[in-house]
Structures are given as structure tokens and as C-alpha cells.
Design a protein around this motif. Sequence first.
Motif, PDB file in Angstrom:
ATOM      1  N   LYS A   1       0.856  -1.188   0.000  1.00  0.00           N
ATOM      2  CA  LYS A   1       0.000   0.000   0.000  1.00  0.00           C
ATOM      3  C   LYS A   1       0.887   1.231   0.000  1.00  0.00           C
ATOM      4  CE  LYS A   1      -4.356  -1.441   1.968  1.00  0.00           C
ATOM      5  NZ  LYS A   1      -5.299  -1.276   3.069  1.00  0.00           N
TER       6      LYS A   1
ATOM      7  N   THR B   1      -1.652   6.598   2.267  1.00  0.00           N
ATOM      8  CA  THR B   1      -3.004   6.280   1.782  1.00  0.00           C
ATOM      9  C   THR B   1      -3.520   5.087   2.571  1.00  0.00           C
ATOM     10  OG1 THR B   1      -2.404   4.645   0.092  1.00  0.00           O
ATOM     11  CG2 THR B   1      -2.301   6.975  -0.549  1.00  0.00           C
ATOM     12  N   SER B   2      -4.815   4.841   2.458  1.00  0.00           N
ATOM     13  CA  SER B   2      -5.375   3.675   3.154  1.00  0.00           C
ATOM     14  C   SER B   2      -5.815   2.582   2.199  1.00  0.00           C
ATOM     15  CB  SER B   2      -6.563   4.103   4.019  1.00  0.00           C
ATOM     16  OG  SER B   2      -7.567   4.679   3.198  1.00  0.00           O
ATOM     17  N   ASP B   3      -5.968   2.908   0.914  1.00  0.00           N
ATOM     18  CA  ASP B   3      -6.493   1.891  -0.001  1.00  0.00           C
ATOM     19  C   ASP B   3      -5.913   1.981  -1.416  1.00  0.00           C
ATOM     20  OD1 ASP B   3      -7.685   4.261  -0.668  1.00  0.00           O
ATOM     21  OD2 ASP B   3      -9.736   3.524  -0.634  1.00  0.00           O
TER      22      ASP B   3
END
Length: 185
Positions: A112, A116-118
Amino acid sequence: QIVLVEMMPQILMPFDESLRNVAKEHLISKGVEVRTGCAVTYADEKDVTFQPSTPRNASAQQKAEAAAAARSEEVGALVWVGGVGVRPLVKKLAKQLGQTDMRGLKVDETLKVVGTSDVYAIGDAALSGYAPTAQVAAQAGKHVGRAIRDGVDSPFKYNHMGSLICLGQANGMAQFPDGGAFNVW
């Protein structure tokens, strides 16, 4: 005359040192001049300028000394075999995320993008600590695909399957993950 120019201290850096030396000696035996630690800084249809390569963290003095040692040579033909380059979109994203290394997007152990998370990055776009090779990208792509499909993130573990290189005229080398290596002449 053929001149092989390599910015790194040795040719074929992913290979075992003994194989790198065998390859270098093979090329020299075929009349190829091998220049390592050498950067091409300019090229046109007639001339190429060479200078000692410097590391990314070189001081201003080191860079100035390398530039002072630059020399131009006339060439009949130039074959450029460059490595991967960063796409403009990747640089833009890295900058927007506050990342300072513009060679790619820094990723965590799950691939990742940091900050960011996604969002995932693989291949030439990712700074994962692995070489930007097709072998790494293929395994990373499968890893990310499974993470998205299964909804579960796990650390990416690269499984090196070995390296092959052709040196021309039915000559080549192979290096295996267990440390085994051989050359074929």
C-alpha cells in the motif's frame, strides 16, 4: 570498437560477483571495452560525453569533481539500454503525498502506498525495496490482486526464482535462488 558503459561499480549487479567477473572477462575477450562507474551525461548523433558516476547523496564537491573529469568522444553509433524511468503521474502522486523520493511511490510491507489507506503500487511505480524487475512485478501483482479479492492485507514476500542472461553467440549465465550458478559457453 564496442564500449559498454555502466553507471554502477560493476556490470550485472543482481548477479553473484563471481558471475559478474566471468561476464566481464568474457566481454573483454570478445574485444568489448567495459567502463564501470561511468555515466553518460550527453549524447548527440556524433558525440557522447562521459564522466565518473556519483551516488544520489554525493556532495556538491563530488559532483563538481565528476563534472570536471568529463570527456567527450566521437561515436559511430550509440545503443542506449537504460533502466526504468519514473512516469510523470507517479512523480506527481509522490509529491502530492509529501514523499521526498521521486523515483516511485513508497509502499509499506503490504504494497500500500504510504500516506493512503487503499491505494497499492507495484512494478516500476513502487519503491518496495525490491528491484524493479518483471519477476518482482508479476508476484506483486498477484499479491495485490489477492488482497483486493480477499479483503485481507498481508506482507508481500518476494520469491526470487533466479536470473538468466544471454551474453551473445550461444553464451549465457544462470543464477539460482539456492546460490547455485553456472555459465554456458
